[in-house]
Design a protein around this motif. Structure first.
Motif, PDB file in Angstrom:
ATOM      1  N   SER A  97      16.621 -62.901  95.658  1.00 21.70           N
ATOM      2  CA  SER A  97      16.691 -64.347  95.468  1.00 21.70           C
ATOM      3  C   SER A  97      15.731 -64.806  94.385  1.00 21.70           C
ATOM      4  CB  SER A  97      16.372 -65.050  96.793  1.00 21.70           C
ATOM      5  OG  SER A  97      16.389 -66.448  96.627  1.00 21.70           O
ATOM      6  N   PHE A  98      14.515 -64.259  94.391  1.00 19.61           N
ATOM      7  CA  PHE A  98      13.519 -64.659  93.390  1.00 19.61           C
ATOM      8  C   PHE A  98      13.976 -64.287  91.986  1.00 19.61           C
ATOM      9  CE2 PHE A  98       9.796 -63.688  90.755  1.00 19.61           C
ATOM     10  CZ  PHE A  98       9.109 -64.882  90.835  1.00 19.61           C
ATOM     11  N   SER A  99      14.543 -63.087  91.835  1.00 20.52           N
ATOM     12  CA  SER A  99      14.986 -62.630  90.522  1.00 20.52           C
ATOM     13  C   SER A  99      16.109 -63.499  89.972  1.00 20.52           C
ATOM     14  CB  SER A  99      15.442 -61.168  90.603  1.00 20.52           C
ATOM     15  OG  SER A  99      14.364 -60.330  90.977  1.00 20.52           O
ATOM     16  N   GLN A 100      16.916 -64.053  90.861  1.00 17.04           N
ATOM     17  CA  GLN A 100      17.975 -64.956  90.417  1.00 17.04           C
ATOM     18  C   GLN A 100      17.410 -66.300  89.979  1.00 17.04           C
ATOM     19  OE1 GLN A 100      21.556 -65.142  92.914  1.00 17.04           O
ATOM     20  NE2 GLN A 100      20.830 -63.312  93.989  1.00 17.04           N
ATOM     21  N   GLN A 101      16.383 -66.782  90.702  1.00 16.10           N
ATOM     22  CA  GLN A 101      15.799 -68.081  90.379  1.00 16.10           C
ATOM     23  C   GLN A 101      14.836 -68.019  89.196  1.00 16.10           C
ATOM     24  OE1 GLN A 101      14.352 -70.455  93.754  1.00 16.10           O
ATOM     25  NE2 GLN A 101      15.325 -68.973  95.129  1.00 16.10           N
ATOM     26  N   ALA A 102      14.176 -66.901  89.033  1.00 18.04           N
ATOM     27  CA  ALA A 102      13.155 -66.780  87.985  1.00 18.04           C
ATOM     28  C   ALA A 102      13.330 -65.474  87.222  1.00 18.04           C
ATOM     29  CB  ALA A 102      11.764 -66.860  88.609  1.00 18.04           C
ATOM     30  N   PRO A 103      14.439 -65.318  86.519  1.00 18.49           N
ATOM     31  CA  PRO A 103      14.719 -64.039  85.848  1.00 18.49           C
ATOM     32  C   PRO A 103      13.761 -63.705  84.707  1.00 18.49           C
ATOM     33  CG  PRO A 103      16.303 -65.723  85.170  1.00 18.49           C
ATOM     34  CD  PRO A 103      15.511 -66.300  86.298  1.00 18.49           C
ATOM     35  N   ASP A 104      13.041 -64.696  84.186  1.00 17.49           N
ATOM     36  CA  ASP A 104      12.137 -64.458  83.064  1.00 17.49           C
ATOM     37  C   ASP A 104      10.721 -64.098  83.492  1.00 17.49           C
ATOM     38  OD1 ASP A 104      14.008 -65.107  80.897  1.00 17.49           O
ATOM     39  OD2 ASP A 104      13.921 -67.145  81.715  1.00 17.49           O
ATOM     40  N   VAL A 105      10.459 -64.145  84.793  1.00 23.71           N
ATOM     41  CA  VAL A 105       9.120 -63.804  85.291  1.00 23.71           C
ATOM     42  C   VAL A 105       8.957 -62.292  85.320  1.00 23.71           C
ATOM     43  CG1 VAL A 105       7.572 -63.879  87.290  1.00 23.71           C
ATOM     44  CG2 VAL A 105       8.850 -65.918  86.625  1.00 23.71           C
ATOM     45  N   HIS A 106       7.834 -61.828  84.802  1.00 24.17           N
ATOM     46  CA  HIS A 106       7.514 -60.395  84.834  1.00 24.17           C
ATOM     47  C   HIS A 106       6.868 -60.078  86.187  1.00 24.17           C
ATOM     48  CE1 HIS A 106       6.289 -56.431  83.405  1.00 24.17           C
ATOM     49  NE2 HIS A 106       5.103 -56.666  83.917  1.00 24.17           N
ATOM     50  N   VAL A 107       7.485 -59.165  86.936  1.00 22.01           N
ATOM     51  CA  VAL A 107       7.011 -58.809  88.281  1.00 22.01           C
ATOM     52  C   VAL A 107       6.312 -57.459  88.239  1.00 22.01           C
ATOM     53  CG1 VAL A 107       7.666 -58.332  90.677  1.00 22.01           C
ATOM     54  CG2 VAL A 107       8.866 -60.116  89.374  1.00 22.01           C
ATOM     55  N   GLN A 108       5.135 -57.402  88.848  1.00 15.90           N
ATOM     56  CA  GLN A 108       4.403 -56.139  89.005  1.00 15.90           C
ATOM     57  C   GLN A 108       4.098 -55.951  90.480  1.00 15.90           C
ATOM     58  OE1 GLN A 108       0.748 -55.801  86.767  1.00 15.90           O
ATOM     59  NE2 GLN A 108       0.067 -53.997  87.869  1.00 15.90           N
ATOM     60  N   ILE A 109       4.354 -54.742  90.988  1.00 14.95           N
ATOM     61  CA  ILE A 109       4.078 -54.427  92.388  1.00 14.95           C
ATOM     62  C   ILE A 109       3.091 -53.276  92.455  1.00 14.95           C
ATOM     63  CG2 ILE A 109       5.030 -53.649  94.584  1.00 14.95           C
ATOM     64  CD1 ILE A 109       7.666 -54.920  93.838  1.00 14.95           C
ATOM     65  N   SER A 110       2.023 -53.468  93.198  1.00 17.27           N
ATOM     66  CA  SER A 110       1.032 -52.414  93.431  1.00 17.27           C
ATOM     67  C   SER A 110       1.032 -52.073  94.915  1.00 17.27           C
ATOM     68  CB  SER A 110      -0.366 -52.867  93.001  1.00 17.27           C
ATOM     69  OG  SER A 110      -0.409 -53.166  91.616  1.00 17.27           O
ATOM     70  N   THR A 111       1.001 -50.785  95.229  1.00 19.58           N
ATOM     71  CA  THR A 111       0.991 -50.326  96.614  1.00 19.58           C
ATOM     72  C   THR A 111      -0.392 -49.782  96.954  1.00 19.58           C
ATOM     73  OG1 THR A 111       3.329 -49.732  96.450  1.00 19.58           O
ATOM     74  CG2 THR A 111       2.089 -48.813  98.290  1.00 19.58           C
ATOM     75  N   MET A 112      -0.893 -50.154  98.125  1.00 23.36           N
ATOM     76  CA  MET A 112      -2.243 -49.754  98.524  1.00 23.36           C
ATOM     77  C   MET A 112      -2.356 -49.783 100.047  1.00 23.36           C
ATOM     78  SD  MET A 112      -3.910 -53.286  96.987  1.00 23.36           S
ATOM     79  CE  MET A 112      -2.824 -53.286  95.561  1.00 23.36           C
ATOM     80  N   SER A 113      -3.508 -49.427 100.563  1.00 18.99           N
ATOM     81  CA  SER A 113      -3.710 -49.497 102.013  1.00 18.99           C
ATOM     82  C   SER A 113      -3.775 -50.959 102.444  1.00 18.99           C
ATOM     83  CB  SER A 113      -4.996 -48.776 102.417  1.00 18.99           C
ATOM     84  OG  SER A 113      -6.138 -49.497 101.980  1.00 18.99           O
ATOM     85  N   SER A 114      -3.602 -51.207 103.741  1.00 19.04           N
ATOM     86  CA  SER A 114      -3.516 -52.578 104.239  1.00 19.04           C
ATOM     87  C   SER A 114      -4.775 -53.387 103.932  1.00 19.04           C
ATOM     88  CB  SER A 114      -3.235 -52.587 105.746  1.00 19.04           C
ATOM     89  OG  SER A 114      -4.248 -51.878 106.452  1.00 19.04           O
ATOM     90  N   ASP A 115      -5.949 -52.808 104.142  1.00 14.22           N
ATOM     91  CA  ASP A 115      -7.195 -53.529 103.865  1.00 14.22           C
ATOM     92  C   ASP A 115      -7.368 -53.789 102.374  1.00 14.22           C
ATOM     93  OD1 ASP A 115      -7.851 -53.693 106.508  1.00 14.22           O
ATOM     94  OD2 ASP A 115      -9.379 -52.136 106.482  1.00 14.22           O
ATOM     95  N   GLU A 116      -6.920 -52.856 101.547  1.00 13.56           N
ATOM     96  CA  GLU A 116      -7.035 -53.030 100.107  1.00 13.56           C
ATOM     97  C   GLU A 116      -6.184 -54.193  99.610  1.00 13.56           C
ATOM     98  OE1 GLU A 116      -7.990 -48.403  98.763  1.00 13.56           O
ATOM     99  OE2 GLU A 116      -5.920 -49.120  98.878  1.00 13.56           O
ATOM    100  N   VAL A 117      -5.054 -54.438 100.274  1.00 10.10           N
ATOM    101  CA  VAL A 117      -4.202 -55.568  99.892  1.00 10.10           C
ATOM    102  C   VAL A 117      -4.954 -56.876 100.084  1.00 10.10           C
ATOM    103  CG1 VAL A 117      -2.096 -56.852 100.424  1.00 10.10           C
ATOM    104  CG2 VAL A 117      -2.051 -54.360 100.380  1.00 10.10           C
ATOM    105  N   THR A 118      -5.598 -57.034 101.232  1.00  6.61           N
ATOM    106  CA  THR A 118      -6.355 -58.254 101.512  1.00  6.61           C
ATOM    107  C   THR A 118      -7.456 -58.462 100.478  1.00  6.61           C
ATOM    108  OG1 THR A 118      -5.945 -57.939 103.879  1.00  6.61           O
ATOM    109  CG2 THR A 118      -7.658 -59.510 103.269  1.00  6.61           C
ATOM    110  N   THR A 119      -8.189 -57.392 100.174  1.00  9.32           N
ATOM    111  CA  THR A 119      -9.246 -57.478  99.176  1.00  9.32           C
ATOM    112  C   THR A 119      -8.691 -57.859  97.812  1.00  9.32           C
ATOM    113  OG1 THR A 119     -10.543 -55.805 100.354  1.00  9.32           O
ATOM    114  CG2 THR A 119     -11.106 -56.201  98.051  1.00  9.32           C
ATOM    115  N   ALA A 120      -7.539 -57.289  97.451  1.00 10.70           N
ATOM    116  CA  ALA A 120      -6.937 -57.578  96.150  1.00 10.70           C
ATOM    117  C   ALA A 120      -6.549 -59.046  96.021  1.00 10.70           C
ATOM    118  CB  ALA A 120      -5.719 -56.688  95.934  1.00 10.70           C
ATOM    119  N   VAL A 121      -6.059 -59.640  97.111  1.00 11.48           N
ATOM    120  CA  VAL A 121      -5.704 -61.069  97.088  1.00 11.48           C
ATOM    121  C   VAL A 121      -6.973 -61.913  96.980  1.00 11.48           C
ATOM    122  CG1 VAL A 121      -4.693 -62.968  98.406  1.00 11.48           C
ATOM    123  CG2 VAL A 121      -3.559 -60.744  98.355  1.00 11.48           C
ATOM    124  N   MET A 122      -7.976 -61.582  97.775  1.00 16.06           N
ATOM    125  CA  MET A 122      -9.226 -62.350  97.761  1.00 16.06           C
ATOM    126  C   MET A 122      -9.903 -62.284  96.396  1.00 16.06           C
ATOM    127  SD  MET A 122      -9.829 -63.459 101.032  1.00 16.06           S
ATOM    128  CE  MET A 122     -11.530 -63.349 101.525  1.00 16.06           C
TER     129      MET A 122
END
Length: 315
Positions: free
Chosen positions: A129-154
């Protein structure tokens, strides 16, 4: 004596912005080495970039060496000014987006590892759905442990994280997405593997080493008995934890869907499901104060629609 010429007397060039972004990434990471993964650059390259920036600004920005990384007074000024500049650029992008009814920019997502095994559709449908609404946005996905995700957002490394929260954070907005069933596993070769659950006592578990996972860290235990367990190994990434359990020397927690997807149900069996089994709740998390507001809101709305669709299908 004449007045010293300004280091940046004309317009900022693209190279200036690139160097400033590298500089802020190094500061946010706390040093050159810590910034390598975030920037996907070698330590020597990062060092050259910072040296180039110091030359262009005619300033000494940071101390680096055996004493560790530390900003100078000039570095503090440049860092604060760069944050203001980046914020202004984001606001500019958002105003242009609204004006043209097209969305440009970047969305950086941080995913906890292996979460898609049981709930692939929730995230995939939202991304569709997002790709249809915002096709020009560059998306990057990083995979990490659960605690690392929280730290990355903070730490503003990612815009949106999808993970399990050990507790609530007042500075974060959270959106519950789906559940994950966790079980305590024993593998072939372990003394308990050939025993029936009814033949094992909870006291007997105290004789064996465990692999520490996030929920077995002090203060996060889901059952009082867990505080007494012998946590002799540590593996917060699930593949590493599974390896230790499969060795036959350790007990530890894994998601039920992962054991099934990896085809390990014959090599592992769960212990005391009703006593020690627990459920993880995955959330989409974002900072309450954020600059990438428009793009983040669109993706979160896509997640909400995906969740609503999933609930309707299951009802």
């Amino acid at each position: 004596m004449g007045r010293k010429k300004a280091a940046i007397s004309g317009q900022l060039a693209d190279i200036d912005l690139r160097l400033l972004r590298v500089f802020t990434a190094v500061v946010d990471a706390g040093g050159f080495t810590a910034a390598e993964i975030r920037l996907n650059l070698a330590n020597s390259t990062i060092s050259n970039y910072i040296s180039d920036l110091e030359k262009r600004l005619d300033m000494h920005l940071c101390e680096r060496g055996r004493g560790g990384f530390r900003l100078t007074e000039q570095g503090e000024v440049v860092y604060a000014a760069t944050l203001e500049l980046v914020g202004a650029l984001e606001q500019f992008k958002q105003r242009i987006n609204h004006s043209h009814n097209r969305i440009f920019g970047q969305l950086h997502l941080g995913f906890a590892e292996h979460m898609l095994g049981a709930h692939n559709s929730c995230i995939v449908n939202a991304m569709d759905s997002f790709s249809q609404q915002a096709p020009d946005v560059h998306v990057q996905i990083s995979t990490m442990s659960s605690d690392e995700v929280t730290t990355a957002v903070m730490d503003k490394q990612v815009d949106i994280g999808i993970t399990v929260l050990p507790h609530q954070y007042p500075e974060l907005e959270t959106l519950p997405l789906f559940d994950e069933e966790m079980r305590l596993y024993c593998a072939q070769g372990h003394p308990l593997f050939k025993k029936q659950n009814k033949e094992i006592t909870r006291e007997e578990l105290l004789q064996f080493p465990f692999v520490e996972s996030p929920r077995l860290m002090p203060g996060r235990e889901t059952h009082p008995d867990m505080k007494l367990w012998n946590k002799q190994a540590k593996a917060h990434h699930q593949e590493s934890r599974a390896t230790l359990i499969l060795s036959g020397h350790y007990l530890g927690f894994l998601p039920r869907h992962l054991v099934k997807n990896w085809g390990l149900e014959a090599q592992m069996h769960p212990l005391f499901i009703d006593t020690y089994g627990y459920t993880n709740v995955f959330h989409a998390i974002t900072r309450k104060k954020r600059s990438n507001e428009l793009i983040i809101n669109i993706f979160n709305q896509c997640l909400r629609q995906s969740i609503a669709g999933t609930k309707k299908e299951n009802s």
